[in-house]
Design a protein around this motif. Sequence first.
Motif, short mmCIF file in Angstrom:
data_model
loop_
_atom_site.label_atom_id
_atom_site.label_comp_id
_atom_site.label_asym_id
_atom_site.label_seq_id
_atom_site.Cartn_x
_atom_site.Cartn_y
_atom_site.Cartn_z
N SER A 1 -16.41 15.69 -37.28
CA SER A 1 -17.14 15.32 -36.07
C SER A 1 -16.17 15.24 -34.90
CB SER A 1 -17.84 13.97 -36.26
OG SER A 1 -18.32 13.46 -35.02
N GLN B 1 -15.80 17.12 -23.01
CA GLN B 1 -16.97 17.19 -23.89
C GLN B 1 -18.25 17.08 -23.06
OE1 GLN B 1 -17.19 14.06 -26.83
NE2 GLN B 1 -18.39 15.30 -28.26
N ASN C 1 -15.06 22.83 -23.36
CA ASN C 1 -15.28 21.60 -24.10
C ASN C 1 -14.46 21.63 -25.39
OD1 ASN C 1 -17.27 20.26 -22.43
ND2 ASN C 1 -18.68 21.90 -23.04
N GLY C 2 -13.53 20.70 -25.51
CA GLY C 2 -12.68 20.63 -26.67
C GLY C 2 -11.39 19.91 -26.34
N ASP D 1 -11.96 23.39 -30.76
CA ASP D 1 -13.24 23.52 -30.07
C ASP D 1 -14.12 22.32 -30.37
OD1 ASP D 1 -14.79 25.85 -28.58
OD2 ASP D 1 -16.22 24.84 -29.90
N CYS D 2 -15.00 22.00 -29.44
CA CYS D 2 -15.88 20.85 -29.62
C CYS D 2 -16.84 21.04 -30.79
CB CYS D 2 -16.66 20.54 -28.34
SG CYS D 2 -17.80 21.86 -27.85
N ASP D 3 -17.04 22.29 -31.23
CA ASP D 3 -17.85 22.54 -32.43
C ASP D 3 -17.15 22.04 -33.68
OD1 ASP D 3 -19.77 23.69 -30.86
OD2 ASP D 3 -19.11 25.75 -31.23
N ARG E 1 -13.48 25.13 -35.61
CA ARG E 1 -12.54 26.20 -35.29
C ARG E 1 -11.63 25.80 -34.13
NH1 ARG E 1 -15.16 29.06 -30.99
NH2 ARG E 1 -17.26 28.21 -30.60
#
Length: 461
Positions: A279, A351, A358-359, A374-376, A379
């Motif tokens: 997360s 974010q 975003n990250g 990355d915010c995902d 990755r």
Amino acid sequence: MGNTDSVMVQKRMARFRPEERPVIDGVFDRLRGGSGTSGDAGAGKTLQLETLQASMGALAPDSMVRRVCRCLCSIDPGQAAPGKAGRAAAAPGVDREQLVVFLADVLRGTAEERAPLVMVMSHDAAGLPEAVSCEQVAAFLEDLIAAVVQISTSRGRLQGWRPEQMGDTALGVKLLAEQMCSELRPSDQGTCDVSCVEDWVFRVSQVSLYLEILVAEGLGVSLSCRTPPPLLPPCGDTPWKGLKVLLDVPTLMFLAPQLPDGCGAPWRLVFSTHLHGESFTKMASGLLRHGPTLLLIRDTRGHVFGGFASQAWELKPQFQGDSRCFLFSVFPTLRVYTATGYNEHFMYLNQHQQTMPNGLGMGGQHDYFGLWLDCDFGRGHSRARPKCTTYGSPQLSGDEDFALDSVEVWAVGKPPPPAEEEEEEGKKSILNVDPEVQAMMELTGKTLHSEGFNELEEDFD
């Protein structure tokens, strides 16, 4: 100390304080089991390999004990340094004068005096060699570092760390030895003579430090002015139950001295994918309001790397931090990459914005970071062609665009006090709450009228 001691031995003994000299003078007899007198070093009055193994065997690999014995036997007190042929053939074993010279040079010596000792311990034959290879020095360092780790463990100096729940210590030993060896400046033939080793010992302080620890602990030399140096930072507030962390003891021994002053607080694990899941939001909460932090990443190809943030992270679409920040790699090589001065793109954390990346990033620039998550959260990238402009680091990950395996965040400094403005959060306008909007307004030349109202409110308060 007897009057029959050589002049050089007397000069070596003079390096110690008056109250320390009986301690040094008594090491020989204590190792021999209390037999003989302090000035008696005649035939048969020597230390054998078995004596050293009995004293040091529980604290160091046997190969390290043999290196120490070979070095002791090679010392010629008349030359106050290892001789080319050594004295082993003429007088098997170690006599008292050889031991005193060895102790003085290791515990109170200069780089010039320690370099010949290192060369003898790196070589596999008696006497001082003309040169040693980098591979031989690396093998010596592996034995030395393994001994220091074992001493820290057996003496209860792990400062709360648990090696059995950490990374591979044996691999960490090899990586730290390779890193220290990389500081050598060998000849074109890849060999190191005594001047090369002296320069290296002078520049790489860990060599002397680790030798002092080995000899003082292994031979039981307890000097009143010597306090065992802490090799590891203290560890606190870490839920060890069922936990396995990326750090290992040798890596900690390397990274801890790289941190700037003010990072002496216990290290605290504030985020781990093992504990908190994958997360980005939870990771960001571990970064915020914890002061300086150390970020560790392992990608799916096994590369381990990260970055040190010298101050608390902030969520905002601007770069932050200062020149004390750095990037580092742990595997496949152990290295630190400090600020180059080219730019000030030290830290970036953003974010929930639509127009800015975003990250989390460190070094380089947008879409071309030295380290980017990355915010995902699945990755990231490490793009450096040929090197990161901010830190001078190469590509840290196995692939330029990498997939995450695990992440840890360690708070390494005293956390800052709670910000007073948190209490005023409800009073802030959208421009204060959303820094991206403020940044975009400034770029387009718009007037920030709400700032004036904020100032009026402060005046009324």
